[in-house]
Scaffold this active site. Structure first.
Site, PDB file in Angstrom:
ATOM      1  N   ASP A 185       2.583  -7.507  -5.969  1.00 48.45           N
ATOM      2  CA  ASP A 185       3.759  -8.186  -6.753  1.00 48.45           C
ATOM      3  C   ASP A 185       3.997  -9.638  -6.229  1.00 48.45           C
ATOM      4  O   ASP A 185       3.355 -10.150  -5.421  1.00 48.45           O
ATOM      5  CB  ASP A 185       5.056  -7.391  -6.649  1.00 48.45           C
ATOM      6  CG  ASP A 185       5.815  -7.515  -5.320  1.00 48.45           C
ATOM      7  OD1 ASP A 185       5.629  -8.456  -4.587  1.00 48.45           O
ATOM      8  OD2 ASP A 185       6.198  -6.315  -4.883  1.00 48.45           O
ATOM      9  N   ARG A 221      10.060  -4.197 -13.232  1.00 46.72           N
ATOM     10  CA  ARG A 221      11.021  -3.179 -13.074  1.00 46.72           C
ATOM     11  C   ARG A 221      12.038  -2.831 -13.924  1.00 46.72           C
ATOM     12  O   ARG A 221      12.918  -3.957 -14.254  1.00 46.72           O
ATOM     13  CB  ARG A 221      11.435  -3.268 -11.498  1.00 46.72           C
ATOM     14  CG  ARG A 221      12.199  -1.819 -11.441  1.00 46.72           C
ATOM     15  CD  ARG A 221      12.888  -1.903  -9.755  1.00 46.72           C
ATOM     16  NE  ARG A 221      11.921  -2.265  -8.905  1.00 46.72           N
ATOM     17  CZ  ARG A 221      11.458  -1.136  -7.957  1.00 46.72           C
ATOM     18  NH1 ARG A 221      11.765   0.065  -8.244  1.00 46.72           N
ATOM     19  NH2 ARG A 221      10.531  -1.588  -7.143  1.00 46.72           N
ATOM     20  N   LYS A 235       4.481  -7.390 -11.236  1.00 46.22           N
ATOM     21  CA  LYS A 235       5.002  -6.076 -11.460  1.00 46.22           C
ATOM     22  C   LYS A 235       6.477  -6.268 -11.977  1.00 46.22           C
ATOM     23  O   LYS A 235       6.986  -7.289 -11.931  1.00 46.22           O
ATOM     24  CB  LYS A 235       5.451  -5.601 -10.039  1.00 46.22           C
ATOM     25  CG  LYS A 235       6.226  -4.248  -9.869  1.00 46.22           C
ATOM     26  CD  LYS A 235       6.216  -3.884  -8.463  1.00 46.22           C
ATOM     27  CE  LYS A 235       7.422  -4.126  -7.767  1.00 46.22           C
ATOM     28  NZ  LYS A 235       7.534  -3.627  -6.384  1.00 46.22           N
ATOM     29  N   GLY A 251      29.747  13.713  14.335  1.00 43.40           N
ATOM     30  CA  GLY A 251      28.880  12.624  14.026  1.00 43.40           C
ATOM     31  C   GLY A 251      28.520  11.259  14.284  1.00 43.40           C
ATOM     32  O   GLY A 251      27.867  10.297  14.140  1.00 43.40           O
ATOM     33  N   GLU A 252      30.013  10.641  14.839  1.00 46.93           N
ATOM     34  CA  GLU A 252      29.994   9.219  15.263  1.00 46.93           C
ATOM     35  C   GLU A 252      29.203   8.958  16.258  1.00 46.93           C
ATOM     36  O   GLU A 252      28.929   9.989  17.269  1.00 46.93           O
ATOM     37  CB  GLU A 252      31.542   8.917  15.361  1.00 46.93           C
ATOM     38  CG  GLU A 252      32.333   9.119  14.290  1.00 46.93           C
ATOM     39  CD  GLU A 252      33.790   8.701  14.428  1.00 46.93           C
ATOM     40  OE1 GLU A 252      34.354   8.401  15.665  1.00 46.93           O
ATOM     41  OE2 GLU A 252      34.551   9.005  13.245  1.00 46.93           O
ATOM     42  N   GLN A 284      17.681  -4.677  -1.305  1.00 47.22           N
ATOM     43  CA  GLN A 284      18.759  -4.978  -2.347  1.00 47.22           C
ATOM     44  C   GLN A 284      19.081  -6.350  -1.832  1.00 47.22           C
ATOM     45  O   GLN A 284      20.322  -6.371  -1.277  1.00 47.22           O
ATOM     46  CB  GLN A 284      19.881  -3.928  -2.322  1.00 47.22           C
ATOM     47  CG  GLN A 284      21.088  -3.999  -3.401  1.00 47.22           C
ATOM     48  CD  GLN A 284      20.648  -3.597  -4.921  1.00 47.22           C
ATOM     49  OE1 GLN A 284      19.810  -2.462  -4.984  1.00 47.22           O
ATOM     50  NE2 GLN A 284      21.197  -4.326  -5.842  1.00 47.22           N
ATOM     51  N   GLY A 326       4.558   5.178  -1.601  1.00 46.69           N
ATOM     52  CA  GLY A 326       3.148   4.714  -1.740  1.00 46.69           C
ATOM     53  C   GLY A 326       2.989   4.696  -3.128  1.00 46.69           C
ATOM     54  O   GLY A 326       1.554   4.295  -3.665  1.00 46.69           O
ATOM     55  N   SER A 363       6.664   2.845   0.961  1.00 47.39           N
ATOM     56  CA  SER A 363       7.647   3.764   1.028  1.00 47.39           C
ATOM     57  C   SER A 363       7.050   4.851   0.263  1.00 47.39           C
ATOM     58  O   SER A 363       6.598   5.953   1.136  1.00 47.39           O
ATOM     59  CB  SER A 363       8.937   3.344   0.429  1.00 47.39           C
ATOM     60  OG  SER A 363      10.048   4.221   0.204  1.00 47.39           O
ATOM     61  N   ASP A 417       0.892  -5.560   1.689  1.00 50.74           N
ATOM     62  CA  ASP A 417       2.254  -5.538   1.252  1.00 50.74           C
ATOM     63  C   ASP A 417       3.305  -5.427   2.649  1.00 50.74           C
ATOM     64  O   ASP A 417       2.981  -5.067   3.761  1.00 50.74           O
ATOM     65  CB  ASP A 417       2.534  -4.046   0.740  1.00 50.74           C
ATOM     66  CG  ASP A 417       3.817  -4.387  -0.410  1.00 50.74           C
ATOM     67  OD1 ASP A 417       4.534  -5.339  -0.511  1.00 50.74           O
ATOM     68  OD2 ASP A 417       3.716  -3.435  -1.418  1.00 50.74           O
TER      69      ASP A 417
HETATM   70  C1  R5P Z   1       8.808  -4.097  -3.132  1.00 47.08           C
HETATM   71  O1  R5P Z   1       9.090  -5.136  -3.626  1.00 47.08           O
HETATM   72  C2  R5P Z   1       8.214  -3.877  -1.871  1.00 47.08           C
HETATM   73  O2  R5P Z   1       7.278  -4.834  -1.637  1.00 47.08           O
HETATM   74  C3  R5P Z   1       7.268  -2.721  -1.746  1.00 47.08           C
HETATM   75  O3  R5P Z   1       6.143  -2.985  -2.714  1.00 47.08           O
HETATM   76  C4  R5P Z   1       7.782  -1.534  -2.213  1.00 47.08           C
HETATM   77  O4  R5P Z   1       8.941  -1.361  -1.504  1.00 47.08           O
HETATM   78  C5  R5P Z   1       6.785  -0.191  -1.986  1.00 47.08           C
HETATM   79  O5  R5P Z   1       7.618   0.814  -2.387  1.00 47.08           O
HETATM   80  P1  R5P Z   1       6.648   2.137  -2.655  1.00 47.08           P
HETATM   81  O6  R5P Z   1       5.811   2.550  -1.548  1.00 47.08           O
HETATM   82  O7  R5P Z   1       7.628   3.150  -2.883  1.00 47.08           O
HETATM   83  O8  R5P Z   1       5.864   2.011  -4.115  1.00 47.08           O
END
Ligand code: R5P
Length: 298
Positions: free
Chosen positions: A168, A193, A191, A36-37, A94, A224, A222, A218
């Site tokens: 956000d 979390r 937003k 896998g390398e 992150q 949605g 990811s 945005d």
């Molecule tokens: C978060 O801070 C990002 O800017 C996107 O809003 C977030 O990553 C979207 O993720 P998902 O589509 O999973 O809600």
């Protein structure tokens, strides 16, 4: 001479960039060893050049990161000056220690990349450009948010009244820039979390009273979930929703979720090699080539 070199994660930008810049274009041969390398070899000799190394880091983020490190070390060893163009920079979200003891993946990634002697890092709509700049240290950094490209595609909505929506607080600068380019208003959704469960709550009051077309803008879609919750709220109030997103990852059933929530059109740019059916991809290479010239990176 200037040369664009594509790694396996190049979403097709490399050859286009080379064409717009009148530069040479080279690629890597890549394979996996049985365990896998990652194995990489330049298809032709590249030495003494000003190299624009193009690598998007999604999907298969871990492989893409390792390929980037191997290629940077190799190109530097061959006497090239290398700028890394990462249209999608993995591990960006992150960007701090939300809980004590968490790794800060953005910092680790940038420390590793910058230790390879980059002349510059170019990202497209990085999640937190200030953090990228800080973690990169003294290296040259350019973050491209192609609001002109999105605005050009969205101008036809203006006659019906457009509001740009930032999903956000972190997206507010991007939304402000697009609204300014379009000559319309923007609003910011709040937003929050839960740091332990990861559960997200949106305060949608700023969206009350919107009319016409709402363009949610945005950096990443990811799963949605974020955009779908905003779109459901708006469509239930008779507002048409379009989505402009730089990085259309669309994991799992994201597209279905967005469609069900009432998102009518999705506009994106080719920052990752994935092409989602129904998404309108706008041209990025001419804009990027122009900026690279203006900023003196080529
Ligand atoms: C978060 O801070 C990002 O800017 C996107 O809003 C977030 O990553 C979207 O993720 P998902 O589509 O999973 O809600």
């Amino acid at each position: 001479m200037v040369r664009v070199v594509s790694l396996p994660g190049d979403p097709g930008l490399g050859p286009e960039l080379a064409r717009h810049l009148g530069a040479a274009h080279s690629t890597f041969f890549s394979k996996r060893f049985p365990d896998g390398e990652v194995y990489l070899r330049l298809v032709e000799r590249v030495s003494g050049d000003r190299v624009l190394l193009v690598q998007s880091m999604y999907p298969s983020q871990n492989d893409r990161v390792v390929e980037s490190l191997l290629a940077l070390e190799l190109l530097e060893r061959y006497g090239n000056e290398v700028a890394l163009i990462a249209p999608y920079l993995a591990y960006s979200r992150q960007d701090k220690e939300f809980l004590p003891g968490e790794s800060v993946s953005l910092r680790s990634l940038l420390k590793a990349l910058s230790s390879m002697g980059l002349s510059a890092l170019v990202t497209v709509d990085a999640h937190n450009p200030a953090a990228v700049g800080e973690f990169l240290g003294s290296g040259r950094y350019l973050n491209v948010v192609p609001v002109e490209v999105f605005a050009e595609a969205l101008r036809s909505y203006l006659a019906r009244g457009v509001t740009v929506v930032a999903p956000d607080q972190g997206a507010s600068e991007r939304a402000r820039a697009l609204a300014e380019e379009l000559g319309c208003n923007y609003v910011v959704v709040r937003k929050s979390r839960d740091k332990v469960t990861g559960e997200v709550t949106h305060s949608l009051e700023p969206l009350e009273g919107l009319r016409g077309v709402a363009v949610v803008f945005d950096d990443i879609v990811s799963t949605g979930g974020t955009v779908a919750s905003i779109a459901s709220f708006l469509t239930a109030r008779g507002v048409e929703v379009a989505l402009a997103v730089s990085h259309a990852l669309f994991v799992g059933n994201a597209l279905e979720k967005l469609t069900k929530s009432g998102v009518r059109e999705v506009y994106s740019i080719p920052t990752v090699p994935v092409r989602v059916p129904g998404v309108r991809y706008l041209e990025l290479a001419p804009h990027l080539a122009k900026l690279l010239r203006e900023e003196g990176i080529v």
